[in-house]
Design a protein around this motif. Sequence first.
Motif, mmCIF file in Angstrom:
data_model
loop_
_atom_site.group_PDB
_atom_site.id
_atom_site.type_symbol
_atom_site.label_atom_id
_atom_site.label_comp_id
_atom_site.label_asym_id
_atom_site.label_seq_id
_atom_site.Cartn_x
_atom_site.Cartn_y
_atom_site.Cartn_z
ATOM 1 N N ALA A 73 -1.880 4.420 2.666
ATOM 2 C CA ALA A 73 -3.181 3.863 3.017
ATOM 3 C C ALA A 73 -3.381 3.891 4.528
ATOM 4 N N THR A 94 0.835 -1.191 0.000
ATOM 5 C CA THR A 94 0.000 0.000 0.000
ATOM 6 C C THR A 94 0.872 1.245 0.000
ATOM 7 N N GLU A 95 0.289 2.341 -0.392
ATOM 8 C CA GLU A 95 1.007 3.617 -0.406
ATOM 9 C C GLU A 95 0.089 4.693 0.162
ATOM 10 N N LEU A 122 -6.293 -0.819 5.907
ATOM 11 C CA LEU A 122 -5.951 -1.281 4.568
ATOM 12 C C LEU A 122 -4.574 -1.942 4.555
ATOM 13 N N GLN A 123 -3.649 -1.450 5.346
ATOM 14 C CA GLN A 123 -2.332 -2.071 5.447
ATOM 15 C C GLN A 123 -2.434 -3.488 6.026
ATOM 16 N N ALA A 170 -3.705 -5.818 3.412
ATOM 17 C CA ALA A 170 -2.647 -6.172 2.455
ATOM 18 C C ALA A 170 -1.745 -7.252 3.034
#
Length: 397
Positions: free
Chosen positions: A122, A119-120, A126-127, A130
Motif C-alpha cells: 500500500a 497493509t500489503e 494508507l500505511q 492502518a
Amino acid sequence: MPITSTPNVPVETYNTQQHKGIKPKTKWWEQPDEEMHTHVWATIKNIRKHQEYRSTNNLKFARLYSNMEITSLSGGLFNRTNDAQNFTANRVTYNVIKSCIDTASSKISRSKPRPFFLTEGASWDLQQRAKMLTKFFQGLYENMGTGTGEDRTFWGIGRQCFVDACIFGTGPVHIFTEGNEVKAERNFVDEILVDDAEGRYRNPRQMHRIKLVFREVLFDLFPAKYHNAIAAAPSGLQGDMEARSTADMIQVAESWHLPSGENAKDGRYCMSIENCTLSVSEYNKPYFPFLFQRWSLHPLGFYGRGLAEELIGIQLEINKTLRNIQLAQHLVAVPQVWLDVSSKIPGKKINNEIGGIKYYRGTAPQFYTPQAMSGEIYNHLETLYRKAYEITGISLM
C-alpha cells in the motif's frame, strides 16, 4: 450499563388487572407490544424452573472457589455465609480449585490481544491510516468498561470473565452501545437464560438476560408514562435482603430473538420488567450481543464445563484426607510419658526444666510420640495436589 437506550416503540403501561386473563405464549416475539412482557416473563420463569439444577451447581462451585458456605448467589446474599456451617472455617484446607484457577488466569489471561491493521504493497498514506486504526482500537479497548481501574479496560473485563468461565463453566461479556461509544461489561452466568433444548447445539434462537437495576435509573431512562409501572414493580432483592438493604433495585429483562432468515422480520429485542413492557424494537442481527468464554465444552448444551467442575472430585478427596490427618494429629501424634505403676514416680516431677536432674525407683519412664498417619497418606495427598495441576495443564511451579 446497557440499559441506556430510549424506547424505540412507544407502548402503554401494562395494567395487570386489565390483562390478568392473558394466557402466556411461548412465541413472545409475535405478541402485541403492550402484552409482550407477560409472555417474556412466563418464558423466563419456565426456564428458571427447569434449570434450578444449574443455579444449584453454580452456588456449589462458588463455595468451592471462595472456601465459604455462601448462602446464595442472589442479590445481596453472595457475601453471607451459613452460620450453621461456620465450624468448617477452622479446618485445615488445601483449596486446590482456587489455586489452579488463579494460576491459570495469571498464565493465560495476562496477555492483551488487540487487532492490528496491516497493509500489503500500500501507499505511505494508507500505511499511516492502518497504524492510526491500530492505535484507535488500543485506546478503545482501554475505555470499553463501565467501571474504574481494571474494570474499565476490555482486557480487565475479559480476565474477570475468564475466571468466571473457570469457576462456572461460562463467562459472558455483553457488548453494547452507550451514546456513540462501544461498551462492554461482565455478566454473571446466572443472568443469562437459554432453554436447554434450544441450546443443544450452542446456537439458540432466543436469549434472555436478567439484571438488577436501580429504580431511579429506570425513571431517568424512560418517559413519565412508564413511571407508575416502574414504581409498582416488585423489588429484585430476595429474602430478608429486601428489608436489610437500602438499595432499591428491580429486575429488568432484556430478551432477544434472532431473525429466522436473511429476509425474515421476526427478529425482536424487548426490554421489560415484570409488570410492564419498556421497549420493543426490531433485531436484524444473526447473533447475540455477547461474547462467551468457556473453559471446556460439554458434548451437548449451551453452557460450558468449568475447571471447578473438573476438579471437584480431587478437592473433596483432599478435604477428606486433610480432615483425617487433622484428627489423627490431634488424637494420636501427641507426646506422652508412660510410667510403670510400680516406679512410684510422681507425675508432677515431669516438667520442661532445662538440665533438671530426676530420680526414679524401679522402671524408668518412657517418652513416646506415635506416628499419626502412614507415609502413604501424605504421599496420596501430594499426588492429588499435583494431579489437579496436571488436569489444568499448568506447572505446579
